[in-house]
Design an enzyme around this catalytic site. Structure first.
Site, PDB file in Angstrom:
ATOM      1  N   GLY A  41       0.818  -1.209   0.000  1.00 59.59           N
ATOM      2  CA  GLY A  41       0.000   0.000   0.000  1.00 59.59           C
ATOM      3  C   GLY A  41       0.849   1.256   0.000  1.00 59.59           C
ATOM      4  N   HIS A  47       4.226   1.853  -8.030  1.00 62.10           N
ATOM      5  CA  HIS A  47       3.278   0.737  -7.965  1.00 62.10           C
ATOM      6  C   HIS A  47       2.323   0.778  -9.157  1.00 62.10           C
ATOM      7  CE1 HIS A  47       4.051   1.515  -3.534  1.00 62.10           C
ATOM      8  NE2 HIS A  47       4.361   0.249  -3.624  1.00 62.10           N
ATOM      9  N   GLY A 157       9.117  -4.016  -8.613  1.00 61.10           N
ATOM     10  CA  GLY A 157       9.963  -2.901  -9.050  1.00 61.10           C
ATOM     11  C   GLY A 157      11.435  -3.235  -8.886  1.00 61.10           C
ATOM     12  N   LYS A 159      13.505  -1.076  -8.111  1.00 62.21           N
ATOM     13  CA  LYS A 159      14.009  -0.186  -7.058  1.00 62.21           C
ATOM     14  C   LYS A 159      14.473  -1.017  -5.865  1.00 62.21           C
ATOM     15  CE  LYS A 159      12.939   2.755  -3.634  1.00 62.21           C
ATOM     16  NZ  LYS A 159      12.722   1.975  -2.414  1.00 62.21           N
TER      17      LYS A 159
END
Ligand code: PAF
Length: 296
Positions: A41, A47, A157, A159
């Site tokens: 979230g 996202h 991701g 990241k």
């Protein structure tokens, strides 16, 4: 004013594992490929880019929102981790997510739960060295989520690069029939990678965090000029980073698959991933850049 959603079917929101299985079963019976985006979230463009990619791949798409206690250490930010559920839910709806799974801990880790997934080797360095138990928590919850949803593809991701590699390893080792798809890091206009934890940075701290994209630009330019040792690629940059961050946990060049740290004078026959974790004020930031692969 309620959001007007342009979709054929309303998004299904559920916390129940049985309902997820039922809905995924229906999508499959209708001949759909199932894609899945697990999240904690506090959704941002990073996202949402995963959700878009999932839909672009033609998938019936499921997403999850679950702040997984098992991946937080005792002194970490579990309690203050942002949980803007209504906002997240409407973002998922706007992205055309078909099913949002938001389980309770009582269903994910019911009393008596005692099975954990431990990935060895690649979990030991980088973040693993500073967050004991973190990747055990991540690998366990992701294995559980993948076994609940049973998607054809799951999107993560780049990241969180080490996390992506841990999940790839776990899925391969456990023979999970799912394709793990790593997607590009999304950056803000100032080059800082989007992260749910960025919200903790004060404007002054954010200014200091801009050192990070500056490093990536410099490394990209050195790589473009043909620099091919970690020593030369990173020369002088650790000092630069240390000037702006309160603590540098790690900053080095790694093999993109094994995450072995490249030797200072080793001739780089691969595109290394340069990764870092720093603390700026109370915020821990991670980022990485793979010259010759990642854009800025
Ligand atoms: O990257 C995250 O948000 C989490 O680590 C994940 C993959 C959803 C597991 O809790």
């Amino acid at each position: 004013v309620p959001n007007f959603i342009h979709s054929e079917n309303a998004m299904i929101v559920t916390g129940k594992i049985g309902e997820v299985r039922k809905e995924v079963g229906k999508a499959r019976a209708a001949g759909r490929t199932v894609g899945f985006v697990p999240t904690m979230g506090a959704l941002h463009e990073g996202h949402l880019s995963l959700m878009r990619r999932c839909r672009e791949d033609g998938c019936w798409s499921a997403a999850s929102i679950y702040v997984n206690p098992a991946q937080f250490g005792p002194r970490e930010d579990l309690d203050k981790y942002p949980r803007p559920f209504e906002k997240d839910r409407s973002l998922c709806e706007k992205e055309g997510v078909d099913l949002l799974f938001a389980p309770a801990s009582a269903d994910m880790y019911p009393e008596g739960h005692s099975t954990w997934v431990t990935v060895e080797g690649i979990t030991e360095g980088l973040c693993g060295a500073f967050r004991p138990g973190h990747f055990r928590g991540v690998a366990t919850v992701v294995a559980k989520l993948l076994l609940i949803v049973l998607p054809d593809a799951a999107y993560f991701g780049r990241k969180d690069y080490q996390q992506l590699k841990v999940i790839e390893r776990m899925a391969a080792d456990l023979n999970l029939p799912v394709r793990i798809v790593g997607c590009p890091t999304v950056r803000d206009g100032d080059g800082i990678a989007l992260s749910s934890r960025n919200a903790y940075l004060s404007p002054k701290e954010r200014e200091r965090a801009r050192v990070i994209p500056g490093l990536w630009r410099e490394i990209s330019s050195r790589w473009g000029r043909g620099v091919r040792t970690a020593g030369d690629l990173l020369a002088g940059l650790a000092g630069e980073l240390a000037k702006h961050a309160d603590t540098v946990e790690y900053f080095a060049a790694y093999h993109p698959e094994t995450l072995r740290e490249a030797g200072k004078d080793e001739a780089l026959a691969f595109n290394p991933v340069v990764a870092l974790a720093v603390r700026i004020g109370a915020t821990r930031l991670i980022d990485n850049f793979q010259p010759g692969v990642d854009g800025l």
